[in-house]
Write a protein that holds these residues in place. Structure first.
Motif, PDB file in Angstrom:
ATOM      1  N   VAL A 250       0.828  -1.228   0.005  1.00 34.46           N
ATOM      2  CA  VAL A 250       0.006  -0.042  -0.063  1.00 34.46           C
ATOM      3  C   VAL A 250       0.809   1.257  -0.163  1.00 34.46           C
ATOM      4  N   LEU A 251       1.970   1.303   0.754  1.00 43.18           N
ATOM      5  CA  LEU A 251       2.916   2.350   0.712  1.00 43.18           C
ATOM      6  C   LEU A 251       3.560   2.677  -0.532  1.00 43.18           C
ATOM      7  N   VAL A 252       4.030   1.536  -1.038  1.00 41.43           N
ATOM      8  CA  VAL A 252       4.429   1.819  -2.572  1.00 41.43           C
ATOM      9  C   VAL A 252       3.617   2.255  -3.600  1.00 41.43           C
ATOM     10  N   VAL A 253       2.304   1.782  -3.552  1.00 40.39           N
ATOM     11  CA  VAL A 253       1.172   2.207  -4.520  1.00 40.39           C
ATOM     12  C   VAL A 253       0.969   3.913  -4.271  1.00 40.39           C
ATOM     13  N   LEU A 254       0.988   4.135  -2.890  1.00 39.89           N
ATOM     14  CA  LEU A 254       0.744   5.412  -2.614  1.00 39.89           C
ATOM     15  C   LEU A 254       1.798   6.543  -3.028  1.00 39.89           C
ATOM     16  N   LEU A 255       2.999   5.846  -2.808  1.00 39.48           N
ATOM     17  CA  LEU A 255       4.133   6.806  -3.401  1.00 39.48           C
ATOM     18  C   LEU A 255       4.401   6.880  -4.766  1.00 39.48           C
ATOM     19  N   VAL A 256       3.871   5.904  -5.698  1.00 40.38           N
ATOM     20  CA  VAL A 256       3.725   5.795  -6.945  1.00 40.38           C
ATOM     21  C   VAL A 256       2.823   6.836  -7.517  1.00 40.38           C
ATOM     22  N   ARG A 257       1.592   6.623  -6.939  1.00 39.50           N
ATOM     23  CA  ARG A 257       0.417   7.492  -7.362  1.00 39.50           C
ATOM     24  C   ARG A 257       0.247   8.727  -7.224  1.00 39.50           C
ATOM     25  N   MET A 258       0.814   9.200  -6.128  1.00 41.62           N
ATOM     26  CA  MET A 258       0.800  10.298  -5.503  1.00 41.62           C
ATOM     27  C   MET A 258       1.807  11.377  -5.884  1.00 41.62           C
ATOM     28  N   GLU A 259       1.728  12.181  -6.691  1.00 38.66           N
ATOM     29  CA  GLU A 259       2.577  12.884  -7.461  1.00 38.66           C
ATOM     30  C   GLU A 259       3.253  13.962  -6.377  1.00 38.66           C
ATOM     31  N   ARG A 260       2.303  14.590  -5.652  1.00 35.99           N
ATOM     32  CA  ARG A 260       2.789  15.409  -4.551  1.00 35.99           C
ATOM     33  C   ARG A 260       3.997  14.695  -3.657  1.00 35.99           C
ATOM     34  N   VAL A 261       3.506  13.701  -3.160  1.00 34.79           N
ATOM     35  CA  VAL A 261       4.540  12.882  -2.185  1.00 34.79           C
ATOM     36  C   VAL A 261       5.959  12.445  -2.929  1.00 34.79           C
ATOM     37  N   TRP A 262       5.537  12.196  -4.380  1.00 33.01           N
ATOM     38  CA  TRP A 262       6.853  11.675  -4.907  1.00 33.01           C
ATOM     39  C   TRP A 262       7.637  13.024  -5.189  1.00 33.01           C
ATOM     40  N   VAL A 263       7.310  14.209  -5.367  1.00 40.14           N
ATOM     41  CA  VAL A 263       8.066  15.333  -5.722  1.00 40.14           C
ATOM     42  C   VAL A 263       8.733  15.782  -4.468  1.00 40.14           C
ATOM     43  N   ILE A 264       8.148  15.367  -3.231  1.00 41.37           N
ATOM     44  CA  ILE A 264       8.513  15.952  -1.974  1.00 41.37           C
ATOM     45  C   ILE A 264       9.672  15.246  -1.681  1.00 41.37           C
ATOM     46  N   LEU A 265       9.403  13.728  -1.908  1.00 38.13           N
ATOM     47  CA  LEU A 265      10.672  12.716  -1.425  1.00 38.13           C
ATOM     48  C   LEU A 265      11.682  12.889  -2.418  1.00 38.13           C
ATOM     49  N   MET A 266      11.610  12.923  -3.869  1.00 31.93           N
ATOM     50  CA  MET A 266      12.611  12.877  -5.000  1.00 31.93           C
ATOM     51  C   MET A 266      12.203  14.190  -5.986  1.00 31.93           C
ATOM     52  N   PRO A 267      12.839  15.214  -5.438  1.00 28.01           N
ATOM     53  CA  PRO A 267      12.621  16.366  -6.269  1.00 28.01           C
ATOM     54  C   PRO A 267      13.422  16.513  -7.485  1.00 28.01           C
ATOM     55  N   ARG A 268      12.974  16.977  -8.532  1.00 30.39           N
ATOM     56  CA  ARG A 268      13.750  16.920 -10.036  1.00 30.39           C
ATOM     57  C   ARG A 268      14.517  18.240 -10.161  1.00 30.39           C
ATOM     58  N   ILE A 269      15.569  17.724 -10.850  1.00 32.03           N
ATOM     59  CA  ILE A 269      16.587  19.012 -10.999  1.00 32.03           C
ATOM     60  C   ILE A 269      16.166  19.726 -12.263  1.00 32.03           C
ATOM     61  N   PRO A 270      15.881  20.917 -12.502  1.00 30.38           N
ATOM     62  CA  PRO A 270      15.763  21.748 -13.655  1.00 30.38           C
ATOM     63  C   PRO A 270      16.546  21.683 -14.660  1.00 30.38           C
ATOM     64  N   ASN A 271      16.129  21.580 -15.949  1.00 26.34           N
ATOM     65  CA  ASN A 271      16.842  21.411 -17.187  1.00 26.34           C
ATOM     66  C   ASN A 271      16.759  22.643 -18.002  1.00 26.34           C
ATOM     67  N   PRO A 272      17.714  23.851 -17.870  1.00 27.73           N
ATOM     68  CA  PRO A 272      17.150  24.896 -18.513  1.00 27.73           C
ATOM     69  C   PRO A 272      17.551  25.166 -20.190  1.00 27.73           C
ATOM     70  N   SER A 273      18.178  24.082 -20.762  1.00 24.37           N
ATOM     71  CA  SER A 273      18.523  23.901 -21.913  1.00 24.37           C
ATOM     72  C   SER A 273      17.336  24.022 -22.858  1.00 24.37           C
ATOM     73  N   LYS A 274      16.259  23.461 -22.438  1.00 22.89           N
ATOM     74  CA  LYS A 274      14.949  23.337 -23.141  1.00 22.89           C
ATOM     75  C   LYS A 274      14.601  24.965 -23.446  1.00 22.89           C
ATOM     76  N   ASN A 275      14.796  25.999 -22.524  1.00 17.55           N
ATOM     77  CA  ASN A 275      14.341  27.143 -22.768  1.00 17.55           C
ATOM     78  C   ASN A 275      14.955  27.848 -23.884  1.00 17.55           C
ATOM     79  N   PHE A 276      16.235  27.581 -24.117  1.00 16.69           N
ATOM     80  CA  PHE A 276      17.025  28.256 -25.395  1.00 16.69           C
ATOM     81  C   PHE A 276      16.967  27.419 -26.776  1.00 16.69           C
ATOM     82  N   ASP A 277      16.243  26.382 -26.668  1.00 19.19           N
ATOM     83  CA  ASP A 277      15.940  25.405 -28.081  1.00 19.19           C
ATOM     84  C   ASP A 277      15.452  26.404 -29.228  1.00 19.19           C
ATOM     85  N   GLU A 278      14.627  27.472 -29.139  1.00 20.69           N
ATOM     86  CA  GLU A 278      14.161  28.278 -29.962  1.00 20.69           C
ATOM     87  C   GLU A 278      15.293  29.378 -30.360  1.00 20.69           C
TER      88      GLU A 278
END
Length: 356
Positions: A250-278
């Motif tokens: 149950v805990l694993v399912v909650l961690l996978v399905r709850m995006e807020r909990v996943w973002v809090i536990l495993m924050p993503r590193i931003p990638n600025p290169s996509k902003n300069f593709d244009e």
């Protein structure tokens, strides 16, 4: 209207005659009433072998109700030997009386019972669910439960003996727990329990029947001990692992399905290169065009004038001053082979220019 006992007794004596009635009373059966577990009551007055007449029973409560005949007779081969009372017909804490009536050889036989208090006639049901548990220090604990609705009104008796004893040992117990101080593991023991109403709730010597025995020891294991061991086995080996796995799932399912909990536990590193593709793909690195700067603003930053070249000459020292000659661009004189080279003429000015 209630019938006074003294008046009723005198009337009965006058009706049947003093001598014959007393003789009949000495040879008549007595009435014994038992209130079973406060659920129903029976009043019996003998058996088929001892009775010489078929009696009828009448009962009443003093100062409360009139005389009523029994509604449910207990019979043995057509002979009435007792009366069954339902709970709705019983009134506790009221004096209760019974009258037996029969006809024999043209004579009327009547027996008047003594005054009875129903709370003193209660016989509880035998205890059930006897269980033995092993305690520390070679001690045993025997527990049970009673079907009687008022457990606080009971006292109990426990009897036991081992396979090597010749007589039973009996102890009185007020609660529903009996501790056996010391046991011999080479013996096995048999225990019984019975109950009766204590002195706080009634005055009776009517004990319940002995309970179903429970046995403990090396040659036999009680049902309670077996059930306890089985229950602990299932709890430790089956229920706890299954419950732990389900909780983890149950805990694993909650961690996978709850995006807020996943973002809090495993924050993503931003990638600025996509902003300069244009900027690099669409505008080929043209920052002004990518940033949306107007063309007139871009043109205003471009220079709109031309620079003229301004020559600047550096004067030589005074001691080596020579008049300036224009066009000091004559080629040097030719050199004759074998002759010493003539000294080259130097211009007194070093030509240089400065762009203006």
């Amino acid at each position: 209207m209630a019938v006074p006992s003294a008046f009723l007794a005198s009337v009965l004596l006058l009706l049947c005659g003093l001598g014959p009635c007393l003789a009949t009373a000495h040879g008549s059966p007595g009435v014994e009433c038992v209130f079973f577990n406060e659920e129903y009551m029976t009043c019996t007055w003998g058996s088929k072998e001892t009775l010489t007449a078929n009696y009828s029973l009448y009962y009443w409560y003093e100062n409360r109700s009139p005389m009523v005949e029994c509604k449910h007779y207990l019979q043995d081969q057509g002979i009435s030997i007792g009366c069954h009372f339902n709970k709705s017909e019983i009134i506790q804490f009221q004096p209760f009386r019974v009258l037996l009536n029969a006809s024999l050889s043209g004579r009327t036989l009547e027996v008047l019972s003594e005054r009875m208090e129903l709370q003193d006639l209660v016989k509880p049901e035998a205890p059930v669910n006897l269980t033995i548990r092993n305690m520390s220090g070679n001690q045993l604990r025997l527990t049970w439960s009673s079907p009687y609705p008022k457990a606080q009104c009971l006292e109990h008796a426990v009897k036991y003996k081992s396979n090597k004893d010749t007589s039973w040992t009996e102890h009185r117990v007020n609660g529903d727990i009996f501790s056996f101080p010391s046991v011999d593991y080479e013996k096995y023991y048999t225990f019984y329990v019975r109950s009766k109403i204590n002195s706080y709730c009634g005055s009776t010597q009517l004990w319940s029947e002995w309970s179903v025995p429970v046995v403990w020891g090396s040659n036999s294991t009680s049902k309670g001990v077996v059930l306890e061991q089985l229950s602990w086995f299932w709890i430790h080996t089956v229920l706890i692992p299954i419950a732990s796995c389900l909780l983890l799932l149950v805990l694993v399912v909650l961690l996978v399905r709850m995006e807020r909990v996943w973002v809090i536990l495993m924050p993503r590193i931003p990638n600025p290169s996509k902003n300069f593709d244009e900027l690099f793909i669409t505008h080929n690195g043209n920052f002004q065009e990518w940033a949306g700067v107007p063309k007139d603003v871009v043109e205003s930053f471009k220079p709109n004038y031309s620079e003229n070249i301004c020559y600047v000459s550096e004067l030589p020292p005074k001691d080596s001053y020579e008049p300036l000659r224009e066009g000091n661009n004559h080629p040097p004189p030719p050199v004759t082979p074998g002759a010493p080279a003539a000294p080259q003429e130097h211009s007194p000015y070093r030509n240089s220019y400065l762009g203006m």
